[in-house]
Enzyme design. Structure first.
Site, mmCIF file in Angstrom:
data_model
loop_
_atom_site.group_PDB
_atom_site.id
_atom_site.type_symbol
_atom_site.label_atom_id
_atom_site.label_comp_id
_atom_site.label_asym_id
_atom_site.label_seq_id
_atom_site.Cartn_x
_atom_site.Cartn_y
_atom_site.Cartn_z
ATOM 1 C CG MET A 38 -17.188 5.696 56.061
ATOM 2 S SD MET A 38 -18.205 4.569 56.162
ATOM 3 C CE MET A 38 -19.516 6.653 57.415
ATOM 4 C CB CYS A 43 -22.330 4.882 55.315
ATOM 5 S SG CYS A 43 -23.834 6.542 55.948
ATOM 6 C CG MET A 44 -23.648 6.978 58.730
ATOM 7 S SD MET A 44 -22.306 7.285 59.327
ATOM 8 C CE MET A 44 -22.976 8.818 61.149
ATOM 9 C CE LYS A 97 -17.026 15.701 47.828
ATOM 10 N NZ LYS A 97 -16.309 15.925 48.476
ATOM 11 N N GLY A 111 -21.676 10.238 57.101
ATOM 12 C CA GLY A 111 -21.068 10.615 55.648
ATOM 13 C C GLY A 111 -21.775 11.472 54.535
ATOM 14 C CD GLN A 112 -25.167 8.204 51.980
ATOM 15 O OE1 GLN A 112 -25.657 7.928 50.807
ATOM 16 N NE2 GLN A 112 -25.022 6.626 52.351
#
Lengths: 228, 85, 777
Positions: free
Chosen positions: C366, C181-182, C92, C403-404
């Site tokens: 996650m 997510c967090m 990516k 995650g982000q």
């Protein structure tokens, strides 16, 4: 007394023993600081490229072994063999050497003896290609030997394909995987090692998470939002 | 190893003929133009002998009008430069 | 053949490329209009200008170098100067710049007129947003407007949003998708340590002897960190990677051992490890006595499913004896029965944690956070590390992976959540005054009551209490669990939705105003990654046509609403000025951030940044200047300077399998695609690698259903259904009775099927478990 050994003989015995010990120590590298396996784990150890190191480990330390460090089959011969043994890209290669009829003899897996780890074959003068799918045990189901060059009747078929690099989408980006991965999930079995075709040998075999950067191409179409 | 590139112009014999002739020479790669009578020639050689051979073969071509040298790169030089930078 | 020979072949190809490229370039100048068919092939990276930026995608935060030529981004390579990825990226990252050039890029603002979206000049769209916001506040009060941002917001985006919404407008209806997510990781940190974010850093990978992965597929989700682990393993044969998972993934194949557990029973397994540690007497009594306190909270706390659900935990102290008594329900034999992890395997894991010669790093993401007891399971893994004292030192690290790319940097550190401020919380008067002072706002501007968390905010949108929502850099119409309810809510009359995005998505499809946004390197900004590293990037490209950075959009709207004093900056210097102002909030040795100039010149800096140095390990007085130097460890986030060992039980998931819905649905990602695919699907290499979503199913279940690869399966839950193609023996292999669906494909909105149950403490929904039935179509 007769049991006493004369000084000359004692000297010879001692010097032989010393020589023997010195030779052994040299062979087993006792004079060096670490055994070779540890050195290779050491990230600061020399600049020995991986293949050479592997070969050294394989050879043990006897340099007069008949096993060469590099394949004796030249790279362009390996390439022409590659194409010769395959009917089309992805076809199961024919067996280019004489084989036993028995695949497995009480658990002893004949083919994998050489093709599991890529051993060197003295009569073939080549390193055996590593099987990318050793979990399939019935080798002769798909791989057959070529017992004659003669055809029964003429055919139009030509073994004509070329191995091409996967496309690089940007200059310098990791090429995509240009072939199906079915039965070919072990990248290093073909892309690394002495039996590997030169053109596809990888510059960074130590990075084992290949699919982190190299992805397949399942379609050549681009994304389009679905029409409502 | 040395790599050199040129812009090549054909004689009256035409670009087609020039390209065919050039493809026959070992150590030469070409890229022809789509719309003009000109072709890019890249030569690759390891030794002086090879360089001279390629030079002779190019000189013998009747379809080649002239070669304009653009680029010459020597591998050792490149490595030394990179190391010194 | 040796490496040298191999290198010279590629060098030869490279040199030929350069030769061709030069000749082509010269031909262009000599012969106007000349064309060569294969020009693209010969473009080399030799003469391009490389500039640094963090990667646009995951929370690893790799350093990239992007080559810009004639105003276009043309190539990417890993930044060898970045200690995060040391010159390596993933697929990516390598192709990230292609996400800028999709054909349907949003370049102009659009406004819904008579049901249809019409292009308008951006000034008109911004005017409309401001006026609609003012109108809604006037008619229905300040709490009828809301903003929903993102962990992919840059830090200046989040800072301006916080100042605008919480300070100027005075509502706490500011949330971000990092809630999804967090949030459990955050509440895990706050309950166990009193302060957010990991105490270790990525250097732990270079010291650890054992890596335990708790329910996360690192090979695909944090691939560069995974490669660092594999590299460590190659150089040290005794290093082990243990994969604790509910389904077999690419990570499992690389791990030394893979232990499969039933979803939700990670709570039981963690407790069993604690039991084993205490039973064998291998806990670190000195560490516990000096640095830990023991507490318990409420149990049977629900799942947030009822309308207007509210929960507030209550902590009470417990003794070690009470804790040991509690753990008697979690013997390895008892836990084997519910989890599927053998008692011997649990003992093996405990042995790894207690072995005094092994440094242990636990990684999770996650699997533990998107969990109806997410806060609890985070606490429990901290318990394990605290009981043996393996924490806050090189290699001994319970590491919560983010995650982000900027969930840490923006959502957690700036505090773009309903209860947070850049420093502290809205409930605290001192914190409110501190913010009002820096923001030059009158006292009392900030509302002291937290209002709506994400799921509740969308429920309020449904009920009509919230009438205006501004969504930036996220795609809730694909990612909200129990999606149909929230999609219908957004489409209701009398709801005004503003969406800032770069491509058309299911969220822009329901918008009333679409604002075209600039992509990350089309504006200056900063991201903060998992290891507390803030990374700066310059503006490398010009955004197309009317596209405008999210920061500037907020500033333009805020000015139109009269807040010119709070947003006075000139465009050329606004990012620098914002950073200087924001730094004031975190000043001090517990959270100080690096100055702007330092960030510009370096591949990021980890906070706390104190006296010109990063703090690599927090709470350890050897490395952290904020510690009391007389103590070895100082958990200064808590008032008593002690970390908390929490007594948390196992509680079953709200919707387990039953006879009507006998399968368990789990959702997640694949390496090629980022979240909802709005960017990655427009990257040809990535789309072509995984063009369509699918459902992973166990081969035995597939056989029972008489289904082969590619056959269609209908997945139905109590909320919705989806027909998808089966994927058998692909990259992931679920257990019997379980299925897995990646959520990147907007043509398969799997969240129509999922459940919006959440952890009552963190309010983070559980996307990993809900009950479904499947049938062949």
């Amino acid at each position: 007394m007769k049991n006493k050994i004369s000084p000359q003989i004692l000297l010879i015995i001692i010097s032989l023993m010393v020589t023997f010990i010195v030779v052994q120590l040299n062979i087993f590298n006792f004079f060096e600081s670490k055994p070779i396996e540890e050195k290779l784990d050491d990230p600061h150890y020399g600049h020995i490229p991986i293949q050479k190191a592997e070969a050294q480990m394989y050879l043990g330390l006897h340099d007069n072994s008949p096993i060469p460090k590099k394949s004796k089959t030249k790279s362009n011969k390996r390439a022409s063999n590659f194409y010769k043994n395959r009917a089309y890209a992805g076809a199961p290669p024919t067996i280019p050497h004489k084989v036993d009829e028995v695949i497995s003899d009480g658990g002893f897996e004949n083919c994998l003896q050489c093709h599991r780890n890529g051993s060197y074959s003295i009569d073939m003068k080549a390193y055996a290609p590593i099987a990318p799918h050793p979990d399939f045990k019935n080798c002769r189901q798909c791989h057959v030997p070529k017992l004659t060059e003669k055809l029964f009747k003429p055919t139009k078929w030509k073994n004509k394909f070329k191995v091409v690099s996967g496309r690089r989408h940007l200059p310098g980006s990791p090429p995509v995987i240009p072939h199906s991965l079915q039965l070919r999930e072990n990248c290093l079995s073909c892309h690394f090692g002495e039996a590997a075709m030169q053109k596809i040998k990888v510059t960074h075999p130590e990075r084992t998470n290949c699919r982190q950067c190299h992805v397949q191409t399942k379609t050549t179409e681009n994304f389009k939002r679905a029409k409502k | 190893m040395t790599v050199m590139s040129y812009i090549a112009y054909p004689t009256k014999l035409g670009l087609e003929q020039l390209c065919t002739d050039l493809k026959k020479i070992n150590g030469v790669d070409i890229e022809r133009s789509e719309n003009k009578e000109v072709v890019i020639v890249v030569t690759t050689f390891e030794s002086k002998d090879e360089e001279e051979r390629i030079e002779k073969e190019l000189k013998d071509l009747s379809s080649l009008q002239c070669l304009a040298l653009v680029y010459a790169g020597n591998e050792e030089k490149m490595i030394n430069e990179k190391l010194n930078n | 053949m040796s490496c040298d020979e191999l290198k010279s072949i590629t060098r030869r190809d490279f040199m030929k490329q350069v030769a061709f490229a030069s000749a082509i370039a010269v031909a262009h100048t000599m012969i106007p209009g000349v064309l060569f068919a294969n020009e693209q092939k010969y473009k080399t990276t030799a003469n391009m200008k490389w500039q640094k930026t963090p990667c646009r995608f995951c929370g690893v935060g790799c350093g990239l170098l992007v080559a810009v030529e004639n105003g276009k981004a043309v190539a990417v390579k890993g930044d060898p100067e970045s200690p995060v990825n040391k010159g390596l990226c993933c697929v990516k990252g390598y192709h990230s710049i292609q996400s800028i050039y999709g054909k349907d890029r949003l370049k102009k603002a659009q406004v819904r007129k008579n049901g249809k979206m019409v292009e308008v000049p951006i000034k008109e769209a911004l005017d409309l947003v401001a006026s609609k916001m003012q109108e809604t506040i006037k008619k229905h009060g300040k709490d009828s407007v809301s903003m929903y941002g993102s962990g992919q917001w840059t830090i200046p985006d989040g800072y301006c949003a916080s100042k605008f919404i919480k300070g100027c407008i005075g509502t706490n209806n500011l949330e971000a998708n990092a809630r999804l997510c967090m949030a459990s990781a955050v509440t895990g940190f706050l309950t166990s340590f009193g302060m957010d974010e990991p105490m270790g850093c990525y250097e732990d990978i270079d010291y650890a002897d054992v890596f335990v992965l708790w329910g996360n597929n690192m090979a695909e989700m944090h691939p560069v960190l995974f490669s660092r682990m594999l590299d460590r393993k190659q150089k040290n044969k005794k290093v082990k990677i243990i994969d604790l998972t509910t389904r077999t993934t690419r990570t499992s194949y690389a791990a030394d051992k893979s232990f499969i557990f039933k979803g939700q029973t990670d709570l039981a397994v963690a407790n069993a490890i604690c039991y084993e540690i205490l039973k064998t007497g291998k806990q670190n009594d000195t560490f516990i006595r000096k640095h830990c306190s023991l507490k318990k909270g409420k149990t049977n706390i629900g799942f947030g499913l009822e309308e207007n659900f509210k929960f507030k935990d209550k902590a009470s102290d417990i003794s070690m004896e009470e804790y040991k008594e509690f753990l008697k329900d979690y013997t390895p034999e008892k836990v084997e029965k519910i989890s599927g992890v053998k008692a011997s395997e649990i003992r093996y894991l405990a042995g790894l944690y207690t072995n005094p010669n092994l440094k242990v790093t636990s990684f999770w993401c996650m699997g533990m956070n998107q969990h109806t007891r997410g806060t609890w399971i985070n606490n429990l893994v901290y318990n394990i590390h605290l009981l043996v004292g393996k924490i806050a030192s090189p290699g001994n690290s319970p590491f919560s992976l983010t995650g982000q790319p900027s969930a840490c940097g923006t959502v957690r550190e700036v505090g773009t959540l309903t209860h947070k401020l850049p420093k502290g919380v809205v409930m605290n008067k001192k914190h409110r005054e501190f913010a009002e002072n820096i923001w030059k706002l009158p006292a009392g501007s900030i509302d002291p009551k937290p209002s709506l968390h994400t799921v509740e905010m969308f429920k309020a949108l449904d009920r009509g209490e919230v009438k205006f929502m501004w969504i930036q850099v996220t795609n809730p119409m694909v990612t909200m669990p129990n999606l149909k309810r929230y999609r219908d809510a957004a489409k209701k009359d009398d709801r005004f939705i503003v969406v800032s995005d770069i491509y058309p998505t299911p969220t822009t499809d329901i918008a009333d105003v679409i604002l075209p946004s600039a992509m990350w390197i089309e504006r200056e900004g900063m991201y903060g990654n998992s290891e507390r590293r803030t990374q700066h990037f310059n503006q490398l490209l010009t955004p197309p046509e009317d596209a405008m950075s999210d920061t500037w959009q907020i500033i333009e709207v805020a000015r139109r609403m009269g807040f010119t004093k709070q947003f006075p900056w000139k465009e050329e210097e606004h990012i620098e000025k914002i950073w200087k102002e924001y730094s004031l909030f975190h000043a001090g040795n517990k959270h100080g951030v690096a100055p702007y100039e330092v960030l510009k010149d370096n591949p990021g800096m980890r906070w706390p940044y104190v006296n010109g140095k990063e703090t690599r390990w927090r709470y350890n007085s050897k490395y952290d200047p904020a510690c009391d130097p007389t103590k070895e460890f100082d958990f200064y986030g808590k008032p008593d300077h002690k970390a908390v060992i929490w007594q948390r039980p196992f509680e079953q998931m709200p919707e387990p399998q039953d006879k009507d819905y006998p399968f368990l649905l789990c959702t997640g990602r694949v390496i090629e695609h980022w979240h909802t695919g709005s960017m990655t699907r427009r990257i040809p290499a990535l789309h072509q690698a995984v063009p369509e979503a699918y459902v992973e199913i166990n081969p035995i279940d597939a056989k029972k259903l008489k289904v082969t690869n590619g056959d269609k399966i209908k997945i139905t839950s109590r909320r919705g259904s989806m027909v998808m193609k089966a994927d058998i023996n692909g990259r992931g292999k679920p257990q019997l009775g379980e299925i897995f669906v990646p959520f990147f494909d907007e043509n398969y909105l799997i969240n129509d099927v999922t459940l919006d149950a959440y952890c009552p403490i963190s309010k983070q929904p559980d996307y990993k478990k809900c009950a479904v039935k499947i049938e062949k179509v």
